[in-house]
Design a protein around this motif. Structure first.
Motif, short mmCIF file in Angstrom:
data_model
loop_
_atom_site.label_atom_id
_atom_site.label_comp_id
_atom_site.label_asym_id
_atom_site.label_seq_id
_atom_site.Cartn_x
_atom_site.Cartn_y
_atom_site.Cartn_z
N GLU A 1 0.82 -1.22 0.00
CA GLU A 1 0.00 0.00 0.00
C GLU A 1 0.85 1.26 0.00
OE1 GLU A 1 -2.53 -0.30 3.35
OE2 GLU A 1 -3.61 -2.07 2.62
N ASN A 2 2.06 1.19 0.51
CA ASN A 2 2.92 2.36 0.58
C ASN A 2 4.38 1.96 0.54
OD1 ASN A 2 3.70 1.68 3.39
ND2 ASN A 2 1.57 2.24 3.85
N GLN B 181 5.77 -0.08 3.58
CA GLN B 181 5.43 -1.50 3.52
C GLN B 181 6.33 -2.23 2.52
OE1 GLN B 181 1.48 -3.14 1.95
NE2 GLN B 181 1.06 -2.96 4.14
#
Length: 530
Positions: A249-250, A253
Motif C-alpha cells: 500500500e505504501n 510496507q
C-alpha cells in the motif's frame, strides 16, 4: 492461551556448559541487569498421528516432564498453533495444561482450538510418540529497567542435549530469549549483549521442526510456515532472488517486505552453509547481502542516518566475501568435470599452480566463525528491528512530489537503473573484455533493482526482458574465469602457446555472444513501460 515471543540462537561448538553459563552471567552483570538463575532437566515427547494430521494443521503437540534441582518433577502438555518466524524471532500461540501422566489428553484443550470437521476422540486414539528431546536447561530470569521506570521480564535459557528419532540423534546447543512481558526492544537489546560474548547464529528452526525432520529423514528442517529444502541447483541459478512485494500500500510496507524477505533468505543460506559448506551457497549469500544493500540504496533519500550504517554493514560483509567469485572461477578450472579441465590435462604445472591459489582463501571453519560473530549477528538484529518496528521507516516528505507516488517510485527506480546501464553499454558500441568486467557491478545493481520491484509487473514480460541481461551476467562470469586462467598462464616459466591460442579464440567467441545478448537486451521493451 499465551503467545510465545522468543528469539532462538544456535551456539557454535558444544563447549563446556559451565563456561557458557559463566559467560552469560558475566554479560548480565556487566550490564547491571537483575537476574535469578536456576537449572532444570527437561524431557519432551512430541505426538502426532502416523499421517501427521496435527502437522498439516500447523500444530505441534508435546508433553514435557521437568525436574528441578531438588528432584521435584512436573508434567505439562502443550499445543502450539499457527505462528510465524521472522529473522529468528518466533511468535506462536500456545496452550498449556498440567497433567498427571506422560500421554496427552486432547479433550483438556479448548474445543475452539480445533476445526469444526475434526473428531477429537478419533484423533486422540491415533496419537503416537514420534520423537523426543532430552536436555539440561540453565535458566535466567532477567529484569531490564527502562529510563521511564518501566520493566521488561525476559526468560533467558541455555539448552544442551539431544533430539532423538528413529534411532538417530541430533545435538541441541542453543539459547532462547522469551519476552515474558515488556518491550520487544529490550528483547533485541539483550540479544545484542549476548552476541558480544558468545559465538552464535539465529535459529530459524524450532526443536520440534528439527525433530520432525529427523523423524522423517528430511534433507532440511521443516519451517513452521512452509517446507524449505536446500537444493544445490537453486544455489547455482544465474537469476537473482525476486522479492514478492504483493502490491504494498505504501513505500514503508514495500521496504519492510523487502528487508524481511532478504533477512529470511540470508538466514536460510547461512544455516545451509553451516550444515554443508559450499562455494555455491557462499555466492548466494553474497547476492542476498547485495540485495539488502540495494534496498537501502533505492530508498536512501527517505531513510535516516541509522539506515546508512546498516547499509554499510552489508557492504562490510560483502567485502569480506569478495574472494568467493575468484574461488568459484578457480573451482571451475580445477574440477575434473569442469568445462576447462580437459584443455589443461597436458599442463600439470598450471593445474598445480591453480590449486595452490585455493590456499589463499579462508577455509569453511573461518567462514562459519564469521557467520557466528557479534558483528554479523548485530547486522541481522538491526534488520529485524526494521521489520518489527511499529514506526514509519520511510519519510516520504524527503521525496520529490512525483516520486512520492508509489508506482512512479518503482518505475523511476527501474528506468534510472536501466539508463545507467545503457549509457555504458549502448547498442552498436563494441566492448572489450575488460569493459564488460568493469561494468559487471553496474549490471548486477540494475538486476537487483528488478529483483526489488519486478514482482509488481507481468511475469512473462519481466522474464523476457531479464533473460538477455542474465545471459550477459553469465557470460561475464565465464569471461572472468578465462581471464583468470590467462593471468595464471602468464606466471608460468614455460609459455604454453597452444593453450594461449585456445584462450584467445574462446574470448573472441564469448565476446561475439555477449554482443548478441547485449543487442537483444537493449532492443527489448522494458516490462514496466507496458
Amino acid at each position: 492461551m499465551n503467545t510465545e515471543i522468543e528469539l532462538k540462537f544456535l551456539v557454535l561448538n558444544n563447549g563446556d556448559t559451565k563456561q557458557t553459563a559463566d559467560k552469560i552471567s558475566k554479560l548480565l552483570q556487566e550490564k547491571k541487569y537483575t537476574f535469578l538463575g536456576q537449572e532444570t532437566a527437561l524431557v519432551n515427547r512430541y505426538f502426532d498421528t502416523s499421517d501427521l494430521q496435527l502437522r498439516q494443521l500447523d500444530m505441534g503437540l508435546r508433553v514435557r516432564t521437568s525436574t528441578d534441582q531438588s528432584g521435584v518433577s512436573a508434567v505439562e502438555q502443550t499445543i502450539k498453533t499457527t505462528g510465524k518466524v521472522t529473522g529468528g524471532l518466533h511468535q506462536r500461540p500456545e496452550y498449556n495444561v498440567d497433567i498427571d501422566n506422560d500421554f496427552p489428553i486432547l479433550a483438556l484443550f479448548p474445543r475452539t482450538l480445533w476445526p469444526a470437521n475434526h473428531n477429537i476422540e478419533t484423533l486422540q486414539n491415533q496419537l503416537v510418540s514420534l520423537f523426543s528431546t532430552n536436555f539440561k536447561r540453565l535458566f535466567w530470569q532477567v529484569t531490564m529497567e527502562a529510563l521511564d521506570g518501566q520493566q521488561s521480564q525476559i526468560e533467558l535459557v541455555f539448552d544442551q542435549g539431544i533430539i532423538e528419532a528413529n534411532g538417530q540423534q541430533e545435538k541441541i546447543c542453543e539459547i532462547e530469549l522469551e519476552l515474558v512481558n515488556g518491550s520487544l526492544t529490550d528483547l533485541l537489546t539483550l540479544a545484542k549483549v549476548l552476541c558480544f560474548g558468545l559465538q552464535m547464529r539465529p535459529g530459524i528452526h524450532s526443536k520440534a521442526a528439527r525433530g520432525y525432520a529427523l523423524c522423517h529423514n528430511s534433507e532440511a528442517p521443516v519451517n513452521a510456515e512452509k517446507n524449505i529444502k536446500y537444493q544445490t541447483d537453486v544455489y547455482k541459478s544465474i537469476d537473482l532472488a525476486l522479492i514478492p512485494l504483493n502490491h504494498p500500500e505504501n513505500l514503508n510496507q514495500a521496504f519492510i517486505r523487502g528487508i524481511d524477505f532478504g533477512l529470511m533468505k540470508l538466514q536460510q543460506l547461512v544455516d545451509a552453509y553451516s550444515e554443508s559448506p559450499s562455494l555455491a551457497i557462499l555466492n548466494k549469500i553474497t547476492e542476498i547481502l547485495a540485495l539488502l544493500r540495494q534496498g537501502f540504496w533505492l530508498f536512501e533519500h527517505c531513510l535516516d542516518a541509522k539506515m546508512k550504517k546498516i547499509r554499510n554493514e552489508c557492504s562490510f560483509f560483502i567485502k569480506k566475501l569478495d574472494w568467493v567469485e575468484d574461488a568459484c572461477h578457480l573451482k571451475e578450472l580445477t574440477t575434473k568435470t569442469g568445462n576447462y579441465r580437459a584443455k589443461l590435462h597436458y599442463s600439470d604445472s598450471l593445474v598445480i599452480q591453480l590449486k595452490s591459489e585455493k590456499h589463499n582463501f579462508p577455509d569453511s571453519e573461518q567462514i562459519i566463525e564469521l557467520f557466528h560473530c557479534a558483528r554479523f549477528n548485530r547486522l541481522q538484529l538491526s534488520l529485524l528491528e526494521i521489520i518489527v518496528s511499529v514506526d514509519e521507516i520511510i519519510d516520504q516528505s524527503k521525496l520529490a512530489a512525483p516520486l512520492s507516488d508509489i508506482n512512479h517510485f518503482y518505475q523511476s527506480s527501474l528506468e534510472s537503473s536501466l539508463q545507467c546501464l545503457i549509457q555504458v553499454m549502448p547498442k552498436g558500441r563494441q566492448l572489450s573484455a575488460q569493459q564488460y568486467i568493469t561494468h559487471h557491478k553496474l549490471l548486477i545493481r540494475s538486476l537487483l533493482t528488478g529483483s526489488w520491484f519486478g514482482s509488481l509487473y507481468n511475469q512473462r514480460s519481466r522474464i523476457a526482458f531479464r533473460n538477455p541481461w542474465l545471459d550477459i551476467k553469465q557470460g561475464i562470469s565465464e569471461l572472468q574465469t578465462i581471464l583468470l586462467l590467462q593471468q595464471q598462464l602468464l606466471m608460468l616459466d614455460g609459455r604454453d602457446d597452444k593453450l594461449q591460442r585456445w584462450l584467445d579464440s574462446k574470448i573472441e567467441h564469448l565476446l561475439l555472444t555477449l554482443e548478441q545478448s547485449r543487442n537483444s537486451a537493449v532492443a527489448m521493451l522494458p516490462y514496466w513501460r507496458n
